[in-house]
Design a protein around this motif. Structure first.
Motif, short mmCIF file in Angstrom:
data_model
loop_
_atom_site.label_atom_id
_atom_site.label_comp_id
_atom_site.label_asym_id
_atom_site.label_seq_id
_atom_site.Cartn_x
_atom_site.Cartn_y
_atom_site.Cartn_z
N THR A 42 0.84 -1.19 0.00
CA THR A 42 0.00 0.00 0.00
C THR A 42 0.88 1.24 0.00
O THR A 42 1.83 1.34 0.78
CB THR A 42 -0.92 0.03 1.23
OG1 THR A 42 -1.76 -1.12 1.21
CG2 THR A 42 -1.78 1.28 1.22
N VAL A 43 0.54 2.19 -0.88
CA VAL A 43 1.27 3.45 -0.94
C VAL A 43 0.70 4.39 0.11
O VAL A 43 -0.49 4.71 0.09
CB VAL A 43 1.17 4.09 -2.34
CG1 VAL A 43 1.90 5.42 -2.36
CG2 VAL A 43 1.72 3.15 -3.40
N ARG A 44 1.54 4.82 1.04
CA ARG A 44 1.09 5.73 2.09
C ARG A 44 1.15 7.19 1.62
O ARG A 44 0.20 7.95 1.81
CB ARG A 44 1.94 5.55 3.34
CG ARG A 44 1.74 4.22 4.04
CD ARG A 44 2.45 4.20 5.38
NE ARG A 44 3.90 4.35 5.24
CZ ARG A 44 4.59 5.41 5.64
NH1 ARG A 44 3.96 6.44 6.20
NH2 ARG A 44 5.90 5.47 5.49
N GLU A 45 2.29 7.57 1.06
CA GLU A 45 2.43 8.95 0.62
C GLU A 45 3.63 9.09 -0.30
O GLU A 45 4.51 8.23 -0.36
CB GLU A 45 2.61 9.89 1.82
CG GLU A 45 3.87 9.65 2.61
CD GLU A 45 4.05 10.65 3.74
OE1 GLU A 45 3.49 11.75 3.63
OE2 GLU A 45 4.79 10.34 4.70
N LEU A 55 8.84 7.66 -2.09
CA LEU A 55 7.51 7.04 -2.13
C LEU A 55 7.45 6.07 -0.95
O LEU A 55 8.16 5.06 -0.93
CB LEU A 55 7.31 6.31 -3.45
CG LEU A 55 5.88 5.92 -3.82
CD1 LEU A 55 5.02 7.17 -4.04
CD2 LEU A 55 5.85 5.05 -5.07
N ARG A 56 6.61 6.38 0.02
CA ARG A 56 6.55 5.60 1.25
C ARG A 56 5.43 4.57 1.17
O ARG A 56 4.30 4.90 0.79
CB ARG A 56 6.39 6.53 2.45
CG ARG A 56 7.57 7.51 2.58
CD ARG A 56 7.46 8.43 3.76
NE ARG A 56 8.63 9.31 3.85
CZ ARG A 56 8.58 10.64 3.81
NH1 ARG A 56 7.40 11.25 3.68
NH2 ARG A 56 9.69 11.36 3.89
N LEU A 57 5.75 3.34 1.55
CA LEU A 57 4.83 2.22 1.38
C LEU A 57 4.74 1.38 2.64
O LEU A 57 5.63 1.42 3.50
CB LEU A 57 5.29 1.32 0.22
CG LEU A 57 5.65 1.98 -1.11
CD1 LEU A 57 7.16 2.03 -1.28
CD2 LEU A 57 5.00 1.25 -2.27
N THR A 58 3.69 0.55 2.71
CA THR A 58 3.52 -0.42 3.78
C THR A 58 3.43 -1.80 3.17
O THR A 58 2.62 -2.03 2.25
CB THR A 58 2.25 -0.12 4.60
OG1 THR A 58 2.37 1.19 5.19
CG2 THR A 58 2.07 -1.15 5.71
N ALA A 59 4.25 -2.73 3.67
CA ALA A 59 4.23 -4.10 3.15
C ALA A 59 3.01 -4.84 3.68
O ALA A 59 2.55 -4.58 4.81
CB ALA A 59 5.51 -4.82 3.57
N PRO A 60 2.46 -5.77 2.90
CA PRO A 60 1.27 -6.50 3.34
C PRO A 60 1.61 -7.51 4.43
O PRO A 60 2.75 -7.93 4.59
CB PRO A 60 0.80 -7.20 2.06
CG PRO A 60 2.06 -7.39 1.26
CD PRO A 60 2.89 -6.17 1.55
N ALA A 61 0.60 -7.91 5.19
CA ALA A 61 0.78 -8.93 6.22
C ALA A 61 1.29 -10.21 5.57
O ALA A 61 0.88 -10.58 4.47
CB ALA A 61 -0.54 -9.18 6.94
N GLY A 62 2.19 -10.88 6.26
CA GLY A 62 2.74 -12.12 5.72
C GLY A 62 3.99 -11.92 4.90
O GLY A 62 4.73 -12.87 4.61
N HIS A 63 4.24 -10.68 4.50
CA HIS A 63 5.47 -10.39 3.75
C HIS A 63 6.64 -10.30 4.72
O HIS A 63 6.48 -9.91 5.88
CB HIS A 63 5.31 -9.08 2.98
CG HIS A 63 6.44 -8.79 2.04
ND1 HIS A 63 7.61 -8.19 2.46
CD2 HIS A 63 6.60 -9.05 0.71
CE1 HIS A 63 8.43 -8.07 1.42
NE2 HIS A 63 7.84 -8.57 0.36
#
Length: 268
Positions: A42-45, A55-63
């Protein structure tokens, strides 16, 4: 010209297109990230720091990287650019062999051409990539006093080279260097110690970048008409808009410099 205002604009374009979106696919055409897959992230900002794009992101659960925020860092240098397309739209901004990164979501496709220093790092480690930079002229950390302090720490360096050193202040490129020094009546070859008002120089630089923020056309004259957007930059042998003297062009360090020999007397 990808200077601080252009990178700021690029960050806003990516912010509008991708912020809050879950990536449906990604592709990197650089060896260090060739096997990286951001599908499901998911792209946060999207943010800029000087000439750097973050480009700041959040990795998905399980990654393997879940539980931490990550930053995709890119530097545009002289020729890099991000373009956003609608899904299915033809990518026509640059030749395909210049593509370095592709980020897909359900609503947009971001394509990075000729990107430099592309890296994926934990957001907590961003400072390892941009921590050396001086105050960002378009950032919340802008501090003119600190910019002056950093410039003054190099008294024997030419002001033309010192303004381009991103460790002093982040965001000034060759265009703004030339234009600021013309407007202040300072020769680019003047040693920093001999510049009478460093605070005036950095304040004007920030004002010019801020005035062009939010649009792609860069103007220091107030005019957006073709051929009328600059005082000296890109105008060798043309008459100075103030005094009529022919604008000169010469290399300073590794960059070409434009200046008016009458309005900016050279005391080398």
């Amino acid at each position: 010209m990808p200077e601080g205002d252009t990178v700021w604009n690029s960050a806003r374009v990516l912010q509008r297109a991708l912020a809050g979106a879950r990536l449906t696919g990604s592709e990197f055409r650089m060896p260090q990230l060739a096997t990286t897959d951001l599908t499901g992230w998911t792209v946060r900002e999207s943010a800029s720091r000087g000439k750097h794009l973050l480009l700041r992101l959040t990795a998905p659960a399980g990654h393997a990287g879940s539980g931490r925020d990550w930053t995709l860092h890119s530097h545009l240098r002289m020729d890099g650019v991000w373009r956003v397309y609608a899904p299915g739209e033809r990518w026509a901004a640059r030749p395909a062999h210049l593509i370095r990164a592709v980020l897909r979501s359900s609503g947009a496709v971001a394509v990075g051409y000729h990107l430099h220093d592309l890296a994926l790092v934990p957001t907590a480690e961003e400072e390892s990539l941009v921590g050396h930079l001086g105050p960002d002229l378009l950032g919340p950390d802008w501090d003119p006093d600190e910019a002056v302090r950093r410039l003054a720490a190099h008294p024997d360096e030419t002001i033309g080279e010192a303004l381009l050193d991103q460790r002093n202040l982040a965001g000034v490129g060759n265009l703004y260097k030339c234009e600021v020094l013309f407007l202040r009546g300072i020769s680019p070859w003047t040693p920093v110690r001999a510049v009478p008002d460093l605070a005036g120089v950095v304040t004007l630089a920030q004002r010019l970048l801020a005035a062009n923020r939010g649009r792609w056309a860069q103007s220091t004259t107030g005019s957006l008409h073709r051929g009328a957007t600059s005082y000296v930059y890109g105008r060798p042998a043309q008459p100075c808009r103030r005094c009529g003297t022919a604008i000169r062009k010469e290399e300073l360090g590794e960059r070409v410099t434009y200046w008016c020999p009458s309005c900016q007397p050279d005391r080398r």
